[in-house]
Design an enzyme around this catalytic site. Structure first.
Site, PDB file in Angstrom:
ATOM      1  CB  CYS A 256       4.193   6.366   7.218  1.00  0.00           C
ATOM      2  SG  CYS A 256       3.304   6.003   5.682  1.00  0.00           S
TER       3      CYS A 256
ATOM      4  CG  ASN B 249      -0.430   0.730   2.388  1.00  0.00           C
ATOM      5  OD1 ASN B 249      -0.504   1.970   2.471  1.00  0.00           O
ATOM      6  ND2 ASN B 249       0.160   0.002   3.325  1.00  0.00           N
TER       7      ASN B 249
HETATM    8  C1  LIG Z   1      -3.724   0.013   3.921  1.00  0.00           C
HETATM    9  C2  LIG Z   1      -2.825   0.218   5.100  1.00  0.00           C
HETATM   10  C3  LIG Z   1      -2.821   1.447   5.762  1.00  0.00           C
HETATM   11  C4  LIG Z   1      -1.984   1.664   6.859  1.00  0.00           C
HETATM   12  N1  LIG Z   1      -2.030   2.868   7.503  1.00  0.00           N
HETATM   13  C5  LIG Z   1      -1.260   3.066   8.620  1.00  0.00           C
HETATM   14  C6  LIG Z   1      -1.354   4.288   9.356  1.00  0.00           C
HETATM   15  O1  LIG Z   1      -2.156   5.182   9.056  1.00  0.00           O
HETATM   16  N2  LIG Z   1      -0.527   4.443  10.429  1.00  0.00           N
HETATM   17  C7  LIG Z   1       0.360   3.460  10.831  1.00  0.00           C
HETATM   18  O2  LIG Z   1       1.093   3.652  11.807  1.00  0.00           O
HETATM   19  N3  LIG Z   1       0.431   2.273  10.163  1.00  0.00           N
HETATM   20  C8  LIG Z   1      -0.347   2.059   9.072  1.00  0.00           C
HETATM   21  N4  LIG Z   1      -0.288   0.858   8.415  1.00  0.00           N
HETATM   22  C9  LIG Z   1       0.622  -0.205   8.899  1.00  0.00           C
HETATM   23  C10 LIG Z   1      -0.117  -1.261   9.768  1.00  0.00           C
HETATM   24  O3  LIG Z   1      -0.694  -0.660  10.916  1.00  0.00           O
HETATM   25  C11 LIG Z   1       0.839  -2.401  10.206  1.00  0.00           C
HETATM   26  O4  LIG Z   1       1.898  -1.862  10.969  1.00  0.00           O
HETATM   27  C12 LIG Z   1       1.432  -3.166   9.033  1.00  0.00           C
HETATM   28  O5  LIG Z   1       0.509  -3.281   7.973  1.00  0.00           O
HETATM   29  C13 LIG Z   1       1.934  -4.546   9.418  1.00  0.00           C
HETATM   30  O6  LIG Z   1       0.886  -5.350   9.916  1.00  0.00           O
HETATM   31  P1  LIG Z   1       0.020  -6.388   8.989  1.00  0.00           P
HETATM   32  O7  LIG Z   1       1.015  -7.191   8.193  1.00  0.00           O
HETATM   33  O8  LIG Z   1      -0.773  -7.202   9.953  1.00  0.00           O
HETATM   34  O9  LIG Z   1      -0.843  -5.529   8.107  1.00  0.00           O
HETATM   35  C14 LIG Z   1      -1.123   0.622   7.310  1.00  0.00           C
HETATM   36  C15 LIG Z   1      -1.146  -0.625   6.658  1.00  0.00           C
HETATM   37  C16 LIG Z   1      -1.984  -0.843   5.582  1.00  0.00           C
HETATM   38  C17 LIG Z   1      -1.984  -2.207   4.913  1.00  0.00           C
END
Ligand SMILES: Cc1cc2nc3c(=O)[nH]c(=O)nc-3n(C[C@H](O)[C@H](O)[C@H](O)COP(=O)(O)O)c2cc1C
Length: 299
Positions: free
Chosen positions: A127, A66
């Protein structure tokens, strides 16, 4: 099943990962938010952000990329609409904060001091999808320590610093957050990746690169949680590719006190409840007095 992080007790260790659950409103018809340990909201900035041009998500083997670029309506709309909605639920509310500059982070934190419904702050210094700020603070130990202490000085809520995996030593960054006075750390944010459309010979994402999340990053996240837990005394919220209770338990054995479920919400909006149920079964099967008995037992 309850856990306590920086004095804040949650009914179980399962939270949502920022940006993958809206502000809870979007998922409330699938999940009873009262059952969650905490709802972690999408990143919020001082003014509305448009985010990056589309396309900004892509499916890949083992997960997704993303490059949303932290699109959000700004802290005023967030407080009026999203925090108000969350008032009716018996769960913890963790607000994820983003900014381009130190002043922007501080102004959001300051504004959130007026809001009673905010139990903790999670500061996104990780980010990979915004050009200025964000990850810049999260990759340099001095900057991370400095911004952590400035936020700590003005926040009445516990401060969680969210770390990036896009560094050589996550332990060094965890120590910098601890030195700055963080109450907890969360990790991992997404890992920078790229996808190319070979027929059109173009980048799939308009931003070219995006953050990788989903099951493929889970072993990396477990390793990093373990490294961070070995380096600091702070409580850790572990995330990265958690798709079921087994993944969540693995994170806790590696050293996480709580866990967050992210990309998995997109293909199964019921997944958080399944993780809670599976962890409860595990605790019974292993005759645990408390789920926290397993935190960081592998050293
Ligand atoms: C579509 C999307 C949007 C995200 N937006 C944020 C955000 O606004 N702030 C943040 O700290 N992490 C954001 N993340 C990161 C997630 O919170 C997480 O740290 C990361 O995706 C790893 O976990 P996962 O593999 O379970 O998704 C985002 C991830 C995705 C996929």
């Amino acid at each position: 099943m309850s856990v306590t992080i920086a004095g804040v007790t949650m009914k179980n260790p399962v939270m949502t990962a920022s940006g993958t659950f809206g502000s809870g409103i979007e998922y409330s018809e699938f999940v009873d938010l009262n059952h969650l340990g905490a709802v972690v909201t999408k990143g919020v900035s001082n003014v509305p952000w448009e985010g990056n041009p589309v396309p900004r998500v892509a499916e890949v083997y083992g997960g997704m990329l993303n490059a949303i670029g932290l699109q959000n309506p700004g802290v005023e709309v967030f407080a009026e609409r999203d925090l108000k909605f969350l008032e009716d639920f018996d769960t913890r509310v963790i607000v994820n904060v983003c900014g381009h500059t130190e002043e922007e982070y501080l102004s959001v934190v300051e504004r959130l001091q007026e809001e009673k419904r905010v139990d903790m702050l999670e500061i996104n210094v990780s980010c990979p999808n915004v050009k200025q700020g964000g990850i810049g603070f999260g990759t340099k130990p001095d900057m991370l320590c400095d911004i952590t202490s400035k936020i700590r000085k003005i926040a009445r809520q516990p401060v969680i610093m969210k770390l990036t995996p896009n560094v050589t030593s996550v332990a060094e960054l965890a120590k910098a957050a601890e030195a700055g006075g963080a109450d907890a750390i969360s990790l991992i944010n997404t890992i920078t990746g790229m996808k190319i459309d070979i027929e059109r010979q173009r980048f799939v994402l308009a931003n070219r690169t995006g953050g990788m999340s989903g099951p493929a990053i889970h072993p990396i996240a477990v390793r990093m949680v373990y490294e961070a837990a070995s380096a600091v005394k702070l409580p850790i919220i572990g995330m990265g590719g958690i798709s079921n209770a087994e993944d969540a338990i693995e994170m806790m054995l590696a050293g996480a006190t709580a866990v967050a479920v992210g990309a998995a919400n997109f293909h199964d909006p019921y997944v958080t409840q399944k993780v809670i149920d599976g962890m409860t079964d595990y605790a019974k099967r292993h005759s645990l007095e408390r789920i926290t008995d397993i935190v960081g037992i592998l050293r």
